[in-house]
Enzyme design. Structure first.
Site, short mmCIF file in Angstrom:
data_model
loop_
_atom_site.label_atom_id
_atom_site.label_comp_id
_atom_site.label_asym_id
_atom_site.label_seq_id
_atom_site.Cartn_x
_atom_site.Cartn_y
_atom_site.Cartn_z
N ASP A 114 0.86 -1.18 0.00
CA ASP A 114 0.00 0.00 0.00
C ASP A 114 0.90 1.23 0.00
O ASP A 114 1.91 1.27 0.71
CB ASP A 114 -0.90 0.02 1.24
N ASP A 133 -7.06 -1.64 -4.13
CA ASP A 133 -8.06 -1.34 -3.11
C ASP A 133 -9.17 -0.44 -3.68
O ASP A 133 -10.34 -0.61 -3.35
CB ASP A 133 -7.42 -0.65 -1.91
#
Length: 154
Positions: A114, A133
């Site tokens: 991330d 995501d």
């Protein structure tokens, strides 16, 4: 569905390779892009959303991989069985492409890479996320809105 999924997966993996490896975010930790609105902040997510269920045990990694693959397969089956309209197929593709993008990370790195962090208006967001995501989120919301339309909802 395949085109949306493939594009989501490709964009996810290309952005991760560019930011995490080429810009060396994995070592640098943070790169201010348009502070405070957009910062690249490295986070290795070993859990699900926001790191929930995170564990350093390898078993959890493989459980999350298995769950993502099963959900993706069931979603593809559901879309084909119910003859999703164009919008629902696109959203299903976003969700599946994002899920597979994060599965690839778990296989390659043991965790999801991330790196996107966005804050605004005096509110500091402590979490990072990635393109996969975004695909999963948009896909889930879109399916909630459009999956019941069938072929007539094109």
């Amino acid at each position: 569905m395949a085109l949306a999924g493939g594009l989501t997966l490709a964009l996810d993996q290309i952005t991760k390779a560019g930011v995490v490896h080429l810009l060396d975010l994995k070592t640098r930790g943070q790169i201010d892009v348009l502070p405070p609105f957009l910062t690249f902040r490295m986070a290795w997510n070993r859990g699900v959303n926001f790191g929930l269920g995170a564990s350093d045990h390898d078993v959890m990694r493989w459980v999350l991989i298995g769950v993502a693959l099963i959900i993706s397969a069931l979603l593809i089956w559901w879309a084909r069985r119910d003859g999703f309209g164009r919008a629902a197929q696109i959203f299903a593709g976003l969700l599946v492409g994002g899920a597979i993008g994060n599965v690839i990370d778990r296989v390659l790195y043991g965790a999801v890479a991330d790196f996107l962090n966005m804050s605004c208006c005096g509110i500091v967001n402590p979490w990072s996320f990635n393109v996969a995501d975004i695909g999963v989120f948009l896909g889930a919301v879109g399916l909630a809105l459009f999956s019941g339309t069938g072929k007539s909802g094109q």
